[in-house]
Scaffold this active site. Structure first.
Site, PDB file in Angstrom:
ATOM      1  CD1 TRP A 217     -18.564  15.995 -15.852  1.00 14.32           C
ATOM      2  CD2 TRP A 217     -19.118  14.084 -14.840  1.00 14.32           C
ATOM      3  NE1 TRP A 217     -17.480  15.144 -15.923  1.00 14.32           N
ATOM      4  CE2 TRP A 217     -17.795  13.967 -15.309  1.00 14.32           C
ATOM      5  CE3 TRP A 217     -19.685  12.996 -14.169  1.00 14.32           C
ATOM      6  CZ2 TRP A 217     -17.025  12.817 -15.129  1.00 14.32           C
ATOM      7  CZ3 TRP A 217     -18.928  11.856 -13.979  1.00 14.32           C
ATOM      8  CH2 TRP A 217     -17.611  11.773 -14.461  1.00 14.32           C
TER       9      TRP A 217
ATOM     10  CD  GLU B 238      -2.792  -1.159  -0.029  1.00 13.27           C
ATOM     11  OE1 GLU B 238      -3.269  -0.115  -0.500  1.00 13.27           O
ATOM     12  OE2 GLU B 238      -2.952  -2.289  -0.561  1.00 13.27           O
TER      13      GLU B 238
ATOM     14  CG  ASN C 215      -8.501   2.370   0.378  1.00 17.63           C
ATOM     15  OD1 ASN C 215      -8.314   3.386  -0.288  1.00 17.63           O
ATOM     16  ND2 ASN C 215      -8.497   1.162  -0.150  1.00 17.63           N
TER      17      ASN C 215
ATOM     18  CD1 TRP D  89      -1.630  -0.084  -3.791  1.00 19.64           C
ATOM     19  CD2 TRP D  89      -2.034   1.218  -5.568  1.00 19.64           C
ATOM     20  NE1 TRP D  89      -2.354  -0.820  -4.707  1.00 19.64           N
ATOM     21  CE2 TRP D  89      -2.614  -0.044  -5.796  1.00 19.64           C
ATOM     22  CE3 TRP D  89      -2.154   2.202  -6.552  1.00 19.64           C
ATOM     23  CZ2 TRP D  89      -3.310  -0.338  -6.968  1.00 19.64           C
ATOM     24  CZ3 TRP D  89      -2.846   1.896  -7.723  1.00 19.64           C
ATOM     25  CH2 TRP D  89      -3.415   0.637  -7.923  1.00 19.64           C
TER      26      TRP D  89
ATOM     27  CD1 TRP E  46     -14.088  12.707 -12.884  1.00 26.47           C
ATOM     28  CD2 TRP E  46     -12.381  13.276 -11.569  1.00 26.47           C
ATOM     29  NE1 TRP E  46     -13.064  13.125 -13.693  1.00 26.47           N
ATOM     30  CE2 TRP E  46     -11.996  13.474 -12.911  1.00 26.47           C
ATOM     31  CE3 TRP E  46     -11.469  13.552 -10.563  1.00 26.47           C
ATOM     32  CZ2 TRP E  46     -10.734  13.957 -13.270  1.00 26.47           C
ATOM     33  CZ3 TRP E  46     -10.208  14.033 -10.919  1.00 26.47           C
ATOM     34  CH2 TRP E  46      -9.859  14.232 -12.259  1.00 26.47           C
TER      35      TRP E  46
ATOM     36  CD1 TRP F 229     -11.022  11.918  -4.845  1.00 25.97           C
ATOM     37  CD2 TRP F 229     -12.981  11.547  -5.867  1.00 25.97           C
ATOM     38  NE1 TRP F 229     -12.024  12.100  -3.930  1.00 25.97           N
ATOM     39  CE2 TRP F 229     -13.228  11.883  -4.514  1.00 25.97           C
ATOM     40  CE3 TRP F 229     -14.059  11.274  -6.696  1.00 25.97           C
ATOM     41  CZ2 TRP F 229     -14.528  11.938  -3.991  1.00 25.97           C
ATOM     42  CZ3 TRP F 229     -15.345  11.337  -6.173  1.00 25.97           C
ATOM     43  CH2 TRP F 229     -15.574  11.665  -4.837  1.00 25.97           C
TER      44      TRP F 229
HETATM   45  C1  LIG Z   1     -11.276   8.535  -3.479  1.00 22.52           C
HETATM   46  C2  LIG Z   1     -10.025   8.314  -2.655  1.00 22.52           C
HETATM   47  C3  LIG Z   1      -9.367   9.415  -2.098  1.00 22.52           C
HETATM   48  C4  LIG Z   1      -8.201   9.235  -1.338  1.00 22.52           C
HETATM   49  N1  LIG Z   1      -7.572  10.339  -0.808  1.00 22.52           N
HETATM   50  C5  LIG Z   1      -6.424  10.182  -0.110  1.00 22.52           C
HETATM   51  C6  LIG Z   1      -5.730  11.300   0.427  1.00 22.52           C
HETATM   52  O1  LIG Z   1      -6.107  12.454   0.234  1.00 22.52           O
HETATM   53  N2  LIG Z   1      -4.613  11.059   1.178  1.00 22.52           N
HETATM   54  C7  LIG Z   1      -4.138   9.805   1.400  1.00 22.52           C
HETATM   55  O2  LIG Z   1      -3.119   9.636   2.076  1.00 22.52           O
HETATM   56  N3  LIG Z   1      -4.751   8.721   0.879  1.00 22.52           N
HETATM   57  C8  LIG Z   1      -5.887   8.874   0.140  1.00 22.52           C
HETATM   58  N4  LIG Z   1      -6.510   7.758  -0.377  1.00 22.52           N
HETATM   59  C9  LIG Z   1      -5.875   6.442  -0.225  1.00 22.52           C
HETATM   60  C10 LIG Z   1      -6.318   5.639   1.029  1.00 22.52           C
HETATM   61  O3  LIG Z   1      -7.714   5.622   1.116  1.00 22.52           O
HETATM   62  C11 LIG Z   1      -5.750   6.192   2.331  1.00 22.52           C
HETATM   63  O4  LIG Z   1      -4.363   6.354   2.216  1.00 22.52           O
HETATM   64  C12 LIG Z   1      -6.006   5.228   3.498  1.00 22.52           C
HETATM   65  O5  LIG Z   1      -7.376   5.016   3.662  1.00 22.52           O
HETATM   66  C13 LIG Z   1      -5.419   5.806   4.768  1.00 22.52           C
HETATM   67  O6  LIG Z   1      -5.700   4.993   5.863  1.00 22.52           O
HETATM   68  P1  LIG Z   1      -4.550   4.173   6.597  1.00 22.52           P
HETATM   69  O7  LIG Z   1      -3.414   5.055   6.893  1.00 22.52           O
HETATM   70  O8  LIG Z   1      -5.192   3.457   7.712  1.00 22.52           O
HETATM   71  O9  LIG Z   1      -4.127   3.168   5.458  1.00 22.52           O
HETATM   72  P2  LIG Z   1      -3.358   1.767   5.509  1.00 22.52           P
HETATM   73  O10 LIG Z   1      -4.252   0.768   4.879  1.00 22.52           O
HETATM   74  O11 LIG Z   1      -2.846   1.456   6.849  1.00 22.52           O
HETATM   75  O12 LIG Z   1      -2.165   2.023   4.480  1.00 22.52           O
HETATM   76  C14 LIG Z   1      -0.922   2.592   4.892  1.00 22.52           C
HETATM   77  C15 LIG Z   1      -0.571   3.756   4.022  1.00 22.52           C
HETATM   78  O13 LIG Z   1      -0.415   3.346   2.668  1.00 22.52           O
HETATM   79  C16 LIG Z   1      -0.853   4.385   1.793  1.00 22.52           C
HETATM   80  N5  LIG Z   1      -2.026   3.923   1.049  1.00 22.52           N
HETATM   81  C17 LIG Z   1      -2.953   3.034   1.450  1.00 22.52           C
HETATM   82  N6  LIG Z   1      -3.874   2.860   0.479  1.00 22.52           N
HETATM   83  C18 LIG Z   1      -3.520   3.656  -0.535  1.00 22.52           C
HETATM   84  C19 LIG Z   1      -4.067   3.933  -1.816  1.00 22.52           C
HETATM   85  N7  LIG Z   1      -5.171   3.341  -2.267  1.00 22.52           N
HETATM   86  N8  LIG Z   1      -3.442   4.832  -2.604  1.00 22.52           N
HETATM   87  C20 LIG Z   1      -2.314   5.442  -2.204  1.00 22.52           C
HETATM   88  N9  LIG Z   1      -1.743   5.218  -0.994  1.00 22.52           N
HETATM   89  C21 LIG Z   1      -2.343   4.346  -0.174  1.00 22.52           C
HETATM   90  C22 LIG Z   1      -1.267   5.558   2.690  1.00 22.52           C
HETATM   91  O14 LIG Z   1      -0.172   6.434   2.831  1.00 22.52           O
HETATM   92  C23 LIG Z   1      -1.596   4.855   3.988  1.00 22.52           C
HETATM   93  O15 LIG Z   1      -1.505   5.699   5.115  1.00 22.52           O
HETATM   94  C24 LIG Z   1      -7.689   7.929  -1.151  1.00 22.52           C
HETATM   95  C25 LIG Z   1      -8.359   6.828  -1.713  1.00 22.52           C
HETATM   96  C26 LIG Z   1      -9.510   7.024  -2.443  1.00 22.52           C
HETATM   97  C27 LIG Z   1     -10.211   5.835  -3.033  1.00 22.52           C
END
Ligand SMILES: Cc1cc2nc3c(=O)[nH]c(=O)nc-3n(C[C@H](O)[C@H](O)[C@H](O)COP(=O)(O)OP(=O)(O)OC[C@H]3O[C@@H](n4cnc5c(N)ncnc54)[C@H](O)[C@@H]3O)c2cc1C
Length: 628
Positions: free
Chosen positions: A467, A435, A502, A438, A520, A543
């Protein structure tokens, strides 16, 4: 700068987060954000990406300036820490070598915050972290000078004027990969050379900086899984380079406090708010409670993820550090500094995991605490009804904790000596590190395809999708009053906590752009204005994935059914019950999709659209962009 030509109704364009509504100035009257580029402007940006230009400018910058009286490290909004901070570390090494003091600078730039839809929560989090950093740096006799500057277009000149005031001829900073920030830094390079100032810009945000992990054809990856494979191989080939920790800064001589130039900087205050971004008192207190500032808090939160179980009582807006059973939490995981030096004990898990990957997880992963959240992450990460994920994102987005430290810690918990120091994708720990990959992936997309950060779809084919311009629908989505419980729970979670799980981000985002057929970019903006972890690359990536316009996005015909997603992402119903109290007494199907009679009785809205009906509209409009 690009113009703002999009034809959204003014009412829709001006929607703003509840958290910011009271204090944010009217963006269109004081400063017009030009976020949405025309196709021509976007193509111009894409054909001349600013990152290579900046790197070239830095390459050509002065290397051996006249020795100044100090070295300046310019801390930015995404590197708010002292530990494992490359630019800070290098600036300090240079200052020690030259026998002169290090000065840390932070510039508050309200116009940038407006232009980039920064949330008041993120700005407040920045100030809270700066206050902690100021005290910690002062114990090293390093001043942190925080200053506010407008207009943003004169920021490069302003920073260089400060350098003159400090008699500094060397400036260090970590790179920000968004277009405006890269252009700002290019401008600084142009101005610095004739003024005899040397510049060092470091890659620090990602494990692997943009531009390194490339396809065989030497292109930027636009599909994640091959990127991930190459990412793992690249990290493992140079573990020290990518995961090594940057040394702590050296203390300045105490004599700096007597200096007429630098001494007063120790007194320059960190403001407790930025005009236009002040939080309401209750929201401020809540943010302080659930997102405590500082690297130590971030480490504690990460430690708990590595060593403690999922707890449904941690689901809502509660402090991640509150002991639940009244006893102090045991934080036992050491944070390994060098890869492979983990002292964690291998403990065989007794928990039976479900799913096909369970076997791999149980044979590969070891944990200091059985059933820790990282251990079960592979299977539980999509569940919103408990604290299944780390919740480290606000700290990563603001750079309060280094991403390298996250990877090192996850690797440490594997504790397999022969395997130590190698990154793998298997097991909960491996999956979690993927992640983080990602995050690198989306940052590399923003750097290589800068048109995505000026409001264009990655895939131009979908630029003309039609839209709906329905302000009322948009507001109901924002307020969590769509009548679709999982979407409402998700939006209310974000409005309350400044954070959303997420899977719920994916469900609520797809609901906006596929079920409501609302652009979006309005959702992207609302998220940025409301989240405490707002990060352009991740938010835009998420997004554009949800809207099927991005790199490696969900194909447009794979529409989420919010009710099916609801039972998968919230099987106990605790998530909906937590955030939609009107439905607290319901369970099962009634909770996930309340019958009209029950909804009416409980004062819960009926669905604003019928998924089965609007699904066809989305398929039609995506299939034939531009058509009704
Ligand atoms: C529509 C949408 C908008 C989002 N906006 C943001 C945002 O503004 N800032 C943000 O940090 N993340 C964003 N994310 C990605 C993700 O949802 C969050 O990083 C995650 O939910 C944060 O929770 P966590 O730290 O418990 O994640 P964990 O599951 O513990 O993951 C650890 C870290 O990995 C990274 N990560 C995890 N999932 C993703 C992902 N899908 N894409 C990129 N990095 C990821 C993050 O830095 C996260 O803190 C978005 C996802 C979606 C679908």
């Amino acid at each position: 700068m690009v113009k703002h030509p999009r034809s959204i109704s003014p009412g829709i364009a001006e929607s703003s987060s509840r958290a910011n509504k009271k204090s944010r100035p009217d963006a269109n009257s004081t400063f017009k954000p030009n976020k949405f580029a025309t196709a021509e402007n976007a193509a111009a940006v894409a054909s001349d990406p600013p990152l290579p230009k900046l790197l070239e400018s830095v390459q050509n910058a002065i290397k051996n300036p006249a020795k100044g009286d100090s070295v300046v490290y310019w801390m930015r909004m995404a590197d708010l820490r002292i530990e494992d901070n490359r630019a800070l570390s290098q600036a300090s090494a240079q200052a020690s070598k030259d026998g002169i003091p290090l000065v840390v600078l932070f510039v508050i730039s309200p116009q940038d915050y407006i232009a980039h839809d920064r949330s008041a929560r993120r700005v407040d989090f920045t100030l809270r972290n700066l206050a902690i950093i100021k005290t910690a740096l002062a114990s090293f006799h390093i001043p942190l000078h925080t200053v506010t500057h407008t207009p943003r277009r004169t920021l490069p000149n302003f920073v260089l004027s400060l350098l003159r005031t400090f008699n500094a001829t060397r400036l260090y900073a970590n790179i920000e990969y968004e277009v405006d920030e890269l252009r700002r830094d290019i401008k600084i390079c142009e101005l610095a050379r004739p003024q005899g100032v040397a510049l060092v810009f470091c890659h620090d945000k990602c494990v692997i900086e943009p531009g390194i992990v490339r396809t065989k054809e030497d292109r930027t990856y636009t599909v994640y899984s091959p990127y991930q494979k190459n990412w793992i191989a690249t990290v493992n080939a140079s573990i020290k380079e990518y995961l090594g920790s940057a040394p702590l800064p050296q203390p300045n001589s105490e004599a700096i406090r007597e200096s007429v130039i630098y001494g007063p900087l120790f007194e320059s205050p960190i403001p407790d708010k930025v005009e236009g971004f002040a939080l309401e008192d209750t929201d401020k207190r809540q943010m302080e409670e659930i997102w405590p500032a500082g690297t130590q808090a971030a480490k504690d939160i990460l430690s708990r993820f590595l060593t403690t179980k999922c707890r449904s009582s941690q689901l809502g807006a509660v402090s991640p550090l509150t002991p639940l059973d009244g006893t102090p939490a045991k934080i036992t995981t050491p944070f390994t500094i060098a890869a492979g030096t983990s002292t964690t004990t291998s403990v065989k898990s007794t928990k039976k995991l479900s799913g096909p990957k369970a076997k791999a997880a149980s044979s590969e992963s070891t944990s200091t605490v059985e059933d820790s959240r990282i251990y079960t992450y592979n299977d539980s990460r999509d569940r919103g009804d408990c604290d299944s994920t780390s919740r480290i994102s606000p700290y990563l987005s603001a750079g309060v904790l280094s991403v390298r430290e996250c990877v090192r810690s996850a690797m440490g918990i594997r504790g397999v000596p022969d395997d130590a120091g190698k990154v793998v994708s298997g097991g909960g720990a491996g999956r979690w590190v993927m992640e983080l990959a990602w995050r690198d992936f989306y940052t590399s997309i923003v750097a290589a395809f800068p048109h995505v950060s000026v409001g264009r779809p990655f895939n131009e084919k979908y630029a003309s999708v039609k839209w709906e311009e329905d302000e009322q629908m948009l507001r109901r989505w924002q307020d969590g009053k769509t009548g679709v419980p999982i979407v409402d729970a998700a939006m209310r979670q974000m409005n309350t906590m400044g954070w959303m799980h997420n899977r719920m981000r994916m469900i609520s985002a797809m609901f906006l752009c596929k079920d409501l057929m609302i652009d979006w970019r309005l959702g992207e903006r609302y998220f940025m204005q409301t989240l405490i972890d707002g990060d352009l690359a991740n938010n835009n990536g998420g997004w554009q994935w949800s809207a099927s316009t991005g790199t490696d996005a969900a194909p447009y015909f794979r529409l989420f059914n919010p009710y099916a997603q609801s039972t998968k992402g919230d099987p106990t119903g605790d998530y909906i019950r937590e955030f939609v109290p009107e439905l607290r007494q319901l369970s099962g199907t009634d909770l996930h999709n309340p019958p009209a009679k029950i909804a009416d009785k409980l004062g819960y809205p009926r669905p604003i659209v019928k998924h089965d009906e609007v699904r066809a509209r989305a398929l039609r409009r995506y299939k034939n962009p531009g058509e009704e």
